[in-house]
Structures are given as C-alpha cells and as structure tokens.
Design a protein around this motif. Structure first.
Motif, PDB file in Angstrom:
ATOM      1  N   LYS A   1      50.838  47.804  32.354  1.00 53.39           N
ATOM      2  CA  LYS A   1      51.753  48.284  33.392  1.00 53.39           C
ATOM      3  C   LYS A   1      52.985  47.396  33.510  1.00 53.39           C
ATOM      4  O   LYS A   1      54.067  47.859  33.875  1.00 53.39           O
ATOM      5  N   GLN A   2      52.825  46.107  33.221  1.00 54.69           N
ATOM      6  CA  GLN A   2      53.929  45.160  33.376  1.00 54.69           C
ATOM      7  C   GLN A   2      54.733  44.963  32.091  1.00 54.69           C
ATOM      8  O   GLN A   2      55.829  44.393  32.126  1.00 54.69           O
ATOM      9  N   LEU A   3      54.203  45.447  30.976  1.00 52.94           N
ATOM     10  CA  LEU A   3      54.840  45.200  29.682  1.00 52.94           C
ATOM     11  C   LEU A   3      56.276  45.715  29.587  1.00 52.94           C
ATOM     12  O   LEU A   3      57.136  45.012  29.031  1.00 52.94           O
ATOM     13  N   PRO A   4      56.594  46.916  30.105  1.00 54.05           N
ATOM     14  CA  PRO A   4      57.999  47.361  30.013  1.00 54.05           C
ATOM     15  C   PRO A   4      58.978  46.395  30.667  1.00 54.05           C
ATOM     16  O   PRO A   4      60.091  46.198  30.170  1.00 54.05           O
ATOM     17  N   TYR A   5      58.570  45.769  31.759  1.00 58.09           N
ATOM     18  CA  TYR A   5      59.452  44.833  32.458  1.00 58.09           C
ATOM     19  C   TYR A   5      59.607  43.536  31.659  1.00 58.09           C
ATOM     20  O   TYR A   5      60.692  42.951  31.623  1.00 58.09           O
ATOM     21  N   LEU A   6      58.524  43.108  31.010  1.00 59.85           N
ATOM     22  CA  LEU A   6      58.615  41.918  30.159  1.00 59.85           C
ATOM     23  C   LEU A   6      59.545  42.195  28.984  1.00 59.85           C
ATOM     24  O   LEU A   6      60.364  41.345  28.617  1.00 59.85           O
ATOM     25  N   ARG A   7      59.437  43.382  28.402  1.00 59.54           N
ATOM     26  CA  ARG A   7      60.302  43.722  27.270  1.00 59.54           C
ATOM     27  C   ARG A   7      61.755  43.814  27.710  1.00 59.54           C
ATOM     28  O   ARG A   7      62.656  43.384  26.982  1.00 59.54           O
ATOM     29  N   ARG A   8      61.998  44.362  28.880  1.00 61.32           N
ATOM     30  CA  ARG A   8      63.368  44.422  29.402  1.00 61.32           C
ATOM     31  C   ARG A   8      63.935  43.015  29.543  1.00 61.32           C
ATOM     32  O   ARG A   8      65.072  42.735  29.115  1.00 61.32           O
TER      33      ARG A   8
END
Length: 270
Positions: free
Chosen positions: A16-23
C-alpha cells in the motif's frame, strides 16, 4: 501510541505504501529507473531480513526508514540513467547540504512532520529543522530556465504561471490541448514541462508529453494529478516528478526546483 504491524500482513502494508516510496525515490534521484532501483533494493532488504522493518512505526514511516538506510549506505547518489544531466545541475547538487533535499521532499511532497522525518533519518527534530531551513535557502538559489505549462483550467494555469515566474523562471506559454502543447513546444523549447493529465478536448497530457519528448529529447516533466499512484505502475512513459491535487504553492515550488536540478538542457543558469 506505537503502530503494531502484524508479520502476516507485512506484504500488504508495504504494498500500500510502495507507490509513495517510488514517487519519493524518483523525485530524489530525478530518474524513473534509478528511483525504482532503490525502491526495489528496499523490498529486497525486507525479503532478506524482515527485522530491518520497524513494526512499531506506521508502515509508511517504517518503509521509508529502510529506504533511507539503503540510500545512504550507497552514498546517496543522484540519478543518471534516464536523462543526460547537465554539468551545471551536477555542480549545484554537489553544493547542497547533506540530507537537505531528503528532508525537504519528505516534508513537502510526502507530508511527513519534522518528528516523523526524525524517526526515518534517526536525527533529532532540531537537526531536521536545520536541514529544512538549509533546503529552503538552497532552493531559492536553484537553477532557472524556461518552463512550459500544459493546463486546460484557466485559473490553475494562471496560478502556476505566477508561481513559476516568481521563482525566476521564464514561462514559454500555456497550452490547453495536446495539439496546442506540441505546437508551443516547437515554437520555444522548454527546459521543464509542467503538465496536467486531462486536457480541454479530452486529450491526454501524458500523450502530449510523449510527443514533445519524442521531438525535443529528454527533459524533466512534472505531472499534476489527483491520483499520482496511478502513474506508478512500472511502465513507461512515467514521470520522475508528480504533484498531487489539490496542490500547495510550496509543493509546486519544491517540485519545480528539484526537477530543474536534473534538467538536461544547456540553457540553465545557476
């Protein structure tokens, strides 16, 4: 109260948090490929040794903390693989206070508080405050160049134009459709493109950017979208820089300054 993570749902929480880490990783490195490489290294570290994940923290904080350790263990380099970075940008980056960009991006783009950044970086709140102050001062002295705006809503376009101009950048013009954007880019080459996703004639800002980069070559792009995670699928073309709607003036200025660090053109001024 500390966040207690259950080992059985660790994968779901991290996912769930991965998109924010990638951003964040892309904004930090200035590169889709380099940012995703560091995000992948973070996941590999978790798979190798789950104990590096602090389950007493909120999942986003815990994931960013693992990333931060990996990032600094590698020397905190800047991205190099997606674009031809200018010598001026590299020289400017070399002068920045260590950890200042990380603190600024975590604060403005990801919305972490100073206390949360302190937990991620293992610094004190006072040290984080000093880093943020240094980052804002350094941002004011960032490189400047020509910015093109692709936005179909007149008030938003005027707002963005005002912000960008106040930073010392030259706005080459505003386009409301894909066709108009391509035409404008051909008339005056931009160093940076600031683009909405959905345009006036139902055309796509993403397609407009693809057309422009195909003609002009690589240059930084900032997409403005209400759903940034939808642009983080691992496919191309994906941006290194994204601003979520509704945005703040601070978010726009930080994203523009950060993107300018990685511009590949020779017209930038330090």
């Amino acid at each position: 109260m500390p966040y207690e993570a259950n080992a059985t749902n660790l994968a779901e929480e991290v996912g769930k948090q991965l998109p924010y880490l990638r951003r964040y990783a892309r904004a930090l490195t200035g590169s889709q490929e380099s940012g995703d490489t560091y995000a992948a290294a973070t996941l590999e570290a978790l798979l190798t040794d789950a104990s590096v994940y602090d389950s007493t923290l909120h999942p986003k904080l815990a994931l960013f903390k693992v990333f931060h350790v990996i990032w600094h263990s590698s020397g905190a380099p800047s991205g190099e693989s997606d674009t031809q970075l200018s010598a001026a940008a590299h020289a400017h980056l070399a002068k920045l206070t260590a950890n200042s960009r990380e603190a600024l991006l975590m604060s403005v783009i990801e919305g972490f508080s100073s206390a949360e950044i302190a937990q991620i970086t293992s610094l004190s709140k006072g040290e984080v405050g000093e880093l943020l102050n240094a980052a804002y001062k350094e941002m004011e002295a960032s490189v400047t160049g020509k910015v093109m705006i692709i936005e179909d809503e007149a008030l938003i376009a005027m707002d963005l134009e005002s912000m960008v101009s106040d930073m010392g950048h030259e706005v080459t013009g505003i386009a409301r459709t894909r066709k108009a954007a391509v035409t404008l880019a051909g008339q005056k080459t931009p160093d940076l493109i600031l683009a909405d996703i959905h345009l006036a004639d139902n055309s796509s800002g993403i397609d407009a950017v693809k057309d422009i980069l195909s003609d002009l070559g690589d240059r930084p792009v900032i997409f403005i979208t209400a759903y940034p995670e939808r642009l983080l699928t691992g496919d191309r073309y994906e941006p290194a820089f994204m601003i979520a709607k509704p945005y703040t003036e601070e978010q726009v200025k930080v994203a523009v300054s950060q993107a300018m660090f990685f511009s590949s053109t020779e017209t930038l001024k330090v």
